[in-house]
Design an enzyme around this catalytic site. Structure first.
Site, short mmCIF file in Angstrom:
data_model
loop_
_atom_site.label_atom_id
_atom_site.label_comp_id
_atom_site.label_asym_id
_atom_site.label_seq_id
_atom_site.Cartn_x
_atom_site.Cartn_y
_atom_site.Cartn_z
CG ASN A 1 -54.69 75.73 67.44
OD1 ASN A 1 -54.38 74.73 68.33
ND2 ASN A 1 -55.69 76.39 67.40
CG ASP B 1 -55.96 83.74 66.71
OD1 ASP B 1 -56.62 84.04 67.70
OD2 ASP B 1 -54.62 83.56 66.67
#
Ligand SMILES: Cc1cc2nc3c(=O)[nH]c(=O)nc-3n(C[C@H](O)[C@H](O)[C@H](O)COP(=O)(O)O)c2cc1C
Length: 393
Positions: free
Chosen positions: A210, A279
Site C-alpha cells: 500500500n 488488511d
C-alpha cells in the site's frame, strides 16, 4: 533568544571537521547560550583553542590536569552545570571510549560524569563508520539514551565519497535547540510506534502493498524521543526511519507486525499504531514465480492487530490511526469503541495535503472525552499535538 539561560558544552575531537565546530560555537553563543569548549589532545592538531575562546567568551579546556583554574574539580562542575553536551565532530575513538567507560581525558571523563543529554555528531571515513566496532559502540550508546545527529553523504577529507561527513553546524544547532526546548514530559515512558505499509507476498518476487511511507510514524517516534521517551519502532520494510535513536524492529507482513507488536508491547506504556498493515493476504503463496497469462488471487482477512492488542492492553494506552475517504468521524468513533482504543487520529486521505507520502497532514483527534479537528500542518507538528493529547488521557 532561543538558548538564553542554557549552558552548552561543546566537545571537539581529532577530526578534519573540527574547524566546522567554530561555526557551531558561534551559533550557540549568538542564541544566548553560555558556551564552554573542551578540546581533546588530538583535536589540538586540527584547531586552536584561541578561536573557540574568542567565539565563546570562555576559556577553552584542553588539559585534565591543568591547575590554572579558579574552580574545584573541573570535569565534575562542568558535568553538573551543562544543560547539554554536544561532541562535534565525534571521532570513532571518542564513541568507543564512551561506550566502554574509558575516562582518560577531560572530555571523556566529563561525558561519563554528566546526567545531561549528550548529542554526538559523528564524522569519520566511511570504512570507520560502517565498521563492526563503531556500529556496535553506536548501538550501545543509543540504547543508553545518547543522541546522535547522523553524518551526511558526500566527499570526505580522505578523498573517498560516501557517508561520514559531519552534519552541518546549523543542523546540529537546530537539534540542540529542539532538545533543550523540549518538554521532556515523556521521560521514563516507553512508546511503541508502528510505521509504514506491510507487504503480503504473492510469489517469491511479487507482493501486495500500500501507499504508506512511514513518515507519520517516523515523526511521532522522533517527537517522542525528543520529549524523553524510549521508542520501539516496529517498521514495515520500506518505512522511513526517524533520525533519532530508536530500537528498530523491521517486519514484512501484517503477521510479522502482529507478532512484533504483541511481543514488544509488553515493555511499552503507550502503543501508537501509525502503520498501514495490509488488511488482506493471499490464501496461498506460490513457491515459484507465477507466469500464467491470467492471475486470480483469493485473499483472506489478516488479523486486526489493534483490536487484538486492545483486548489485552490493561493500563497501557492505545492510539490508532484511521485513514478514511468518507464519514470520517462516524467511522473513527466506531473504531475507537470496537478496538478498545484510547485515541483515534482520523484523516481524510483524499483531502489536499493529507495522507500518504506527503510531509503534511490534516487530522481529527478523537478520544472518549473530546474531538479536536486540526488544520493542515506538518507531520512533525501533528506528532507533538498527538503526544500532548496522550498526556491528557
Ligand atoms: C588528518 C587526520 C584526519 C582524521 N580524521 C578523523 C575523523 O574524521 N574521524 C575520526 O574518527 N578519526 C579521525 N582521525 C583519527 C583520530 O585523530 C584519532 O583516532 C585520534 O586518536 C582521535 O583522538 P580523540 O578522539 O581523542 O580526539 C584523523 C586523523 C588524521 C591524522
Amino acid at each position: 533568544m532561543r538558548l538564553s539561560g542554557k549552558t552548552v558544552t561543546v566537545g571537539v575531537t581529532g577530526g578534519i571537521a573540527a574547524y566546522k565546530s567554530c561555526e557551531l560555537v558561534s551559533l550557540l553563543k549568538k542564541a544566548g547560550a553560555d558556551v564552554h569548549v573542551v578540546l581533546t589532545e588530538h583535536a589540538l592538531n586540527f584547531v586552536a583553542p584561541l578561536s573557540f575562546e574568542a567565539l565563546s567568551g570562555n576559556r577553552a579546556i584542553t588539559d585534565m590536569f591543568d591547575r590554572a583554574h579558579d574552580w574545584k574539580i573541573g570535569h565534575i562542575s562542568l558535568a553538573k552545570k551543562s544543560d547539554l553536551f554536544v561532541v562535534a565532530p565525534c571521532t570513532a575513538n571518542l564513541a568507543g571510549k564512551l561506550a566502554c567507560g574509558i575516562a582518560d581525558d577531560f572530555l571523556s571523563t566529563t561525558l561519563m560524569a554528566t546526567k545531561s543529554p549528550i548529542l554526538l555528531a559523528p564524522a569519520m571515513n566511511t570504512g570507520m563508520l560502517t565498521s563492526a566496532a563503531y556500529t556496535a559502540n553506536a548501538k550501545i550508546l543509543a540504547e543508553r539514551g545518547v543522541l546522535f545527529i547522523e553524518s551526511g553523504v558526500g566527499r570526505l577529507a580522505c578523498g573517498d565519497d560516501g557517508k561520514g561527513r559531519m552534519a552541518e553546524p546549523k543542523d546540529i544547532f537546530e537539534r540542540i535547540c529542539a532538545v533543550l526546548n523540549s518538554k521532556n514530559d515523556f521521560c521514563g515512558k516507553t512508546v511503541l510506534v508502528t510505521s509504514g505499509g506491510t507487504r503480503e507476498p504473492i510469489d517469491p518476487v511479487r507482493y501486495i502493498g500500500n501507499r504508506s511511507s512511514g513518515k507519520m510514524g517516523a515523526a511521532i517516534a522522533a517527537a517522542a524521543v525528543m520529549r524523553g521517551a524510549k521508542v520501539i519502532y516496529v517498521a514495515a520494510t520500506d518505512a522511513v526511519a526517524p533520525n533519532v535513536p530508536v530500537d528498530i524492529v523491521r517486519v514484512e507482513t501484517t503477521a510479522d507486525m502482529r507478532k512484533a507488536v504483541l511481543e514488544k508491547s509488553e515493555q511499552a506504556d503507550i502503543v501508537i499504531k501509525a502503520a498501514a498493515p495490509a488488511d488482506y493476504t493471499p490464501q496461498k503463496v506460490s513457491d515459484g514465480k507465477i507466469k500464467s497469462d491470467e492471475l486470480k488471487l483469493s485473499l483472506k482477512k489478516n488479523p486486526d492487530i489493534a483490536a487484538e492488542f486492545g483486548k489485552v492492553k490493561g493500563n497501557r494506552k492505545l492510539v490508532i490511526f484511521s485513514a478514511e475517504t468518507e464519514k470520517l468521524e462516524e467511522n473513527a468513533k466506531e473504531k475507537l469503541a470496537r478496538k478498545n482504543a484510547d485515541m483515534v487520529v482520523a484523516n481524510n486521505v483524499l483531502a489536499p495535503g493529507a495522507g500518504f507520502s506527503v510531509d503534511t497532514n490534516v487530522a481529527t483527534i478523537i478520544t472518549k472525552k473530546k474531538t479536536v479537528s486540526l488544520e493542515l500542518m506538518s507531520k512533525a507538528a501533528l506528532a507533538d499535538i498527538i503526544l500532548d493529547e496522550i498526556k491528557e488521557l
